[in-house]
Scaffold this active site. Structure first.
Site, mmCIF file in Angstrom:
data_model
loop_
_atom_site.group_PDB
_atom_site.id
_atom_site.type_symbol
_atom_site.label_atom_id
_atom_site.label_comp_id
_atom_site.label_asym_id
_atom_site.label_seq_id
_atom_site.Cartn_x
_atom_site.Cartn_y
_atom_site.Cartn_z
ATOM 1 N N CYS A 1 4.810 1.625 63.059
ATOM 2 C CA CYS A 1 5.596 1.286 61.860
ATOM 3 C C CYS A 1 6.651 0.218 62.178
ATOM 4 O O CYS A 1 6.318 -0.918 62.418
ATOM 5 C CB CYS A 1 6.199 2.550 61.250
ATOM 6 S SG CYS A 1 6.686 2.291 59.551
ATOM 7 N N TYR A 2 7.954 0.558 62.233
ATOM 8 C CA TYR A 2 8.957 -0.448 62.586
ATOM 9 C C TYR A 2 8.627 -1.053 63.952
ATOM 10 O O TYR A 2 8.766 -2.257 64.172
ATOM 11 C CB TYR A 2 10.339 0.210 62.609
ATOM 12 C CG TYR A 2 11.465 -0.731 62.991
ATOM 13 C CD1 TYR A 2 12.045 -1.567 62.044
ATOM 14 C CD2 TYR A 2 11.941 -0.775 64.298
ATOM 15 C CE1 TYR A 2 13.079 -2.430 62.396
ATOM 16 C CE2 TYR A 2 12.973 -1.632 64.663
ATOM 17 C CZ TYR A 2 13.541 -2.455 63.713
ATOM 18 O OH TYR A 2 14.561 -3.316 64.061
ATOM 19 N N ASP B 1 17.385 30.357 73.317
ATOM 20 C CA ASP B 1 17.683 29.156 74.107
ATOM 21 C C ASP B 1 18.759 29.433 75.167
ATOM 22 O O ASP B 1 18.584 29.098 76.347
ATOM 23 C CB ASP B 1 18.157 28.005 73.203
ATOM 24 C CG ASP B 1 17.170 27.719 72.089
ATOM 25 O OD1 ASP B 1 15.984 28.068 72.266
ATOM 26 O OD2 ASP B 1 17.571 27.177 71.054
ATOM 27 N N SER B 2 19.847 30.067 74.747
ATOM 28 C CA SER B 2 20.905 30.299 75.740
ATOM 29 C C SER B 2 20.499 31.373 76.760
ATOM 30 O O SER B 2 20.925 31.320 77.908
ATOM 31 C CB SER B 2 22.252 30.609 75.082
ATOM 32 O OG SER B 2 22.144 31.673 74.203
ATOM 33 N N HIS C 1 1.426 6.070 60.584
ATOM 34 C CA HIS C 1 2.007 7.054 61.510
ATOM 35 C C HIS C 1 0.933 7.983 62.087
ATOM 36 O O HIS C 1 0.558 8.950 61.429
ATOM 37 C CB HIS C 1 3.072 7.885 60.788
ATOM 38 C CG HIS C 1 4.299 7.115 60.478
ATOM 39 N ND1 HIS C 1 5.371 7.056 61.330
ATOM 40 C CD2 HIS C 1 4.623 6.327 59.425
ATOM 41 C CE1 HIS C 1 6.314 6.279 60.817
ATOM 42 N NE2 HIS C 1 5.879 5.822 59.655
ATOM 43 N N LYS D 1 11.560 23.756 70.773
ATOM 44 C CA LYS D 1 11.586 25.219 70.665
ATOM 45 C C LYS D 1 10.339 25.862 71.270
ATOM 46 O O LYS D 1 10.427 26.844 71.998
ATOM 47 C CB LYS D 1 11.693 25.602 69.184
ATOM 48 C CG LYS D 1 12.118 27.013 68.976
ATOM 49 C CD LYS D 1 13.617 27.072 69.011
ATOM 50 C CE LYS D 1 14.155 28.445 69.164
ATOM 51 N NZ LYS D 1 15.604 28.414 69.374
ATOM 52 N N GLU E 1 1.378 10.134 64.328
ATOM 53 C CA GLU E 1 1.992 11.400 64.759
ATOM 54 C C GLU E 1 2.079 12.447 63.651
ATOM 55 O O GLU E 1 2.259 13.619 63.935
ATOM 56 C CB GLU E 1 3.383 11.117 65.342
ATOM 57 C CG GLU E 1 4.467 10.678 64.362
ATOM 58 C CD GLU E 1 4.428 9.185 64.022
ATOM 59 O OE1 GLU E 1 3.390 8.535 64.238
ATOM 60 O OE2 GLU E 1 5.437 8.677 63.509
ATOM 61 N N GLY F 1 11.396 3.312 62.086
ATOM 62 C CA GLY F 1 12.839 3.279 61.840
ATOM 63 C C GLY F 1 13.111 2.748 60.447
ATOM 64 O O GLY F 1 12.234 2.132 59.831
ATOM 65 N N SER G 1 24.577 32.934 72.991
ATOM 66 C CA SER G 1 24.729 33.068 71.539
ATOM 67 C C SER G 1 23.958 34.260 70.995
ATOM 68 O O SER G 1 24.150 34.659 69.861
ATOM 69 C CB SER G 1 24.219 31.795 70.873
ATOM 70 O OG SER G 1 22.807 31.732 71.033
ATOM 71 N N GLY G 2 23.046 34.788 71.812
ATOM 72 C CA GLY G 2 22.171 35.846 71.300
ATOM 73 C C GLY G 2 20.789 35.284 71.014
ATOM 74 O O GLY G 2 19.835 36.027 70.799
ATOM 75 N N GLY G 3 20.673 33.952 71.015
ATOM 76 C CA GLY G 3 19.373 33.322 70.761
ATOM 77 C C GLY G 3 18.614 33.075 72.049
ATOM 78 O O GLY G 3 19.181 33.143 73.146
#
Ligand code: XMP
Length: 507
Positions: A80-81, A225-226, A167, A363, A169, A53, A221-223
């Site tokens: 880290c933080y 995900d939806s 880090h 995604k 990750e 952070g 939406s056409g994508g």
């Protein structure tokens, strides 16, 4: 199902920690760093990670975690933080470093630790900090150091508390995944239970609970995900669902046709609303990107509210995924980059209850589910298209004429990339229409027309991106077609900026 909790202190890489662990097959949940211990059901939590952070632990208002987590006997890893915060809470000392330690650094492992199982004595890690741990709480031991940080990693084996200043990750830390694996499997003993099938089961159960007998609208939406959201909701709550596609006049050429076809194939109820006029009228004279997004978001919700009132629906389902929420500043300590219209751009108050069944997925996870649902590759791998559509790919005022230019340019770019076998290798490829004009020479005559910016980017998860180094010959081909076939264009420039410092879209 076993899970790892990630307490988020606003680090840029919090999502990456989560992704890496899910890639290992273990479910993760990201929660605000200061969440009260009592709000969490710990029954399936196998480990807790405290993220990085931007704050300093000794600042008055810096985020802190509930002390009770540290007494829970659940293994903890601070990054880290998070590494500094554990020390601070348990009575060690943190100081402002002299200069800071940024980028690749050599880490020397000085003591055996299950966290570093199978690592060499010296490893390359990625650092990004100024504050340093100066002394450890009682019963903690140093396990690694660097030239700048005497305490680059520590452990308390009995309490199963670990900290790393670097880090693990990020991919620059060569053995980062090994370290996370050691934590998740060796120390936390989590089981690999996060598979696509499981994800779908969990989401379907939740849909049943969230929707019950209520009636829900779903914004297509056409994508991808939806679509995935629509198919999942439809499979458990068919009679209560109505999918809506709002034709804003700002979308790609083939979107409407594709949506119709899919609704037939997957048998969901679909209503198409032609609202081009309303959108163009409200966008008239609007130049500022955030204002465009807000206006588009407002019209969207207005249309949904209209339908909902008339036909008595009270839930609005959206295909929002995790990265949309991060970028819209929806997580507690992260900063707002843009209002993605399907989240931050929506007005705060609406009588519709917003439900986002894919809100915790990345995604690649949505794409995996889509593959299982037998959605075709062309749709799964179709480039992402932003909710506000061409409105944010036209700098300055959005007019139907300008949309027509960008739509045509999009088609040309996509055609050429497909021909050259590049389309599916990149994250997105699109034109941006600028509002300035430049001088050119066409057919022996002076021309004074708009330039198009060609933007082609590669990305793993939309959080960072690199511009694609495509061959000059392909750039030339695209440039020739754009200037030959679109009469309003006489110049094409290639955007050679990564994200950060830029974003993928220009607005
Ligand atoms: P940026 O420009 O933020 O884009 O680097 C990251 C990804 O998000 C998409 N994007 C949007 N999607 N509504 C959306 O639904 C939006 O307002 C929006 N803005 C950006 C962008 O296309 C890229 O894939």
């Amino acid at each position: 199902m076993d899970k790892i909790l990630i307490l988020d202190f606003g680090g840029q890489y919090t999502h990456l920690i989560s992704r890496r662990i899910r890639e290992l097959g273990v479910y993760t949940e990201i929660l605000p760093g200061n969440i009260p211990f009592s709000e969490i059901n710990l029954s399936s939590v196998k480990g807790i990670i405290l993220s990085g952070g931007p704050s300093s632990v000794y600042e008055k208002n810096s985020p802190k975690c509930d002390k009770r987590f540290l007494e829970s006997k659940i293994p903890i890893l601070g990054i880290c933080y998070g590494h500094q915060l554990l020390v601070y809470i348990l009575g060690g000392k943190i100081e402002k470093g002299v200069a800071g330690e940024y980028g690749l650094t050599e880490l020397e492992i000085i003591k055996n630790s299950p966290l570093f199982f199978k690592l060499s004595k010296k490893e390359i890690v990625w650092m990004n900090h100024q504050d340093v741990v100066k002394s450890l709480p009682k019963d903690f031991e140093i396990i690694a150091k660097t030239n700048y940080s005497e305490i680059a990693a520590y452990q308390n084996l009995k309490k199963k508390i670990f900290g790393v200043q670097f880090h693990p990750e990020v991919s620059h830390t060569k053995k980062g995944v090994e370290i996370l694996k050691n934590f998740v499997f060796k120390i936390c003993q989590a089981k690999k239970e996060w598979q696509t099938k499981k994800m779908v089961e969990i989401i379907k159960d939740e849909i049943k609970r969230e929707i019950g007998n209520e009636k829900a609208l779903l914004a297509l939406s056409g994508g991808i995900d939806s679509f995935v959201a629509a198919i999942l909701v439809n499979s458990v709550s068919k009679d209560n669902l109505l999918c809506i596609y709002i034709d804003t006049g700002l979308m790609r050429e083939e979107d409407k046709k594709m949506i119709k076809k899919l609704s037939e194939k997957y048998k969901f109820k679909l209503k198409i609303i032609n609202a081009q006029k309303e959108f163009f009228k409200n966008l008239k004279g609007v130049i500022h990107p955030e204002e465009k997004r807000k206006i588009i978001g407002k019209i969207f919700i207005k249309i949904f509210e209209r339908i909902a009132k008339r036909e008595k629906y009270n839930i609005l389902i959206q295909g929002t995924i995790y990265s949309d929420r991060i970028e819209s500043g929806q997580t507690k300590y992260s900063s707002k980059i843009k209002s993605h219209h399907n989240v931050g751009g929506l007005p705060k108050r609406s009588f519709l209850k917003i439900y986002e069944p894919l809100r915790n997925l990345y995604k690649d996870e949505v794409r995996r589910i889509a593959k299982d649902l037998k959605i075709s590759k062309e749709i799964i791998k179709r480039h992402i298209f932003p909710g506000p559509g061409f409105a944010i790919r036209i700098i300055g005022e959005v007019t139907p004429k300008k949309v027509a230019i960008v739509r045509k340019a999009t088609k040309i770019i996509e055609e050429e990339l497909k021909k050259a076998n590049y389309y599916y290798k990149v994250w997105m490829a699109f034109p941006v229409l600028l509002s300035i004009k430049s001088v050119g020479i066409q057919g022996d005559k002076r021309s004074y027309k708009y330039p198009i910016v060609l933007r082609i980017v590669e990305s793993e998860d939309a959080m960072t991106a690199n511009f694609t180094k495509i061959p000059y010959s392909l750039l030339e081909k695209i440039s020739q077609r754009l200037t030959n076939e679109i009469k309003e264009i006489n110049r094409v420039v290639y955007d050679i900026t990564n994200k950060p410092p830029a974003t993928m879209e220009w607005e």
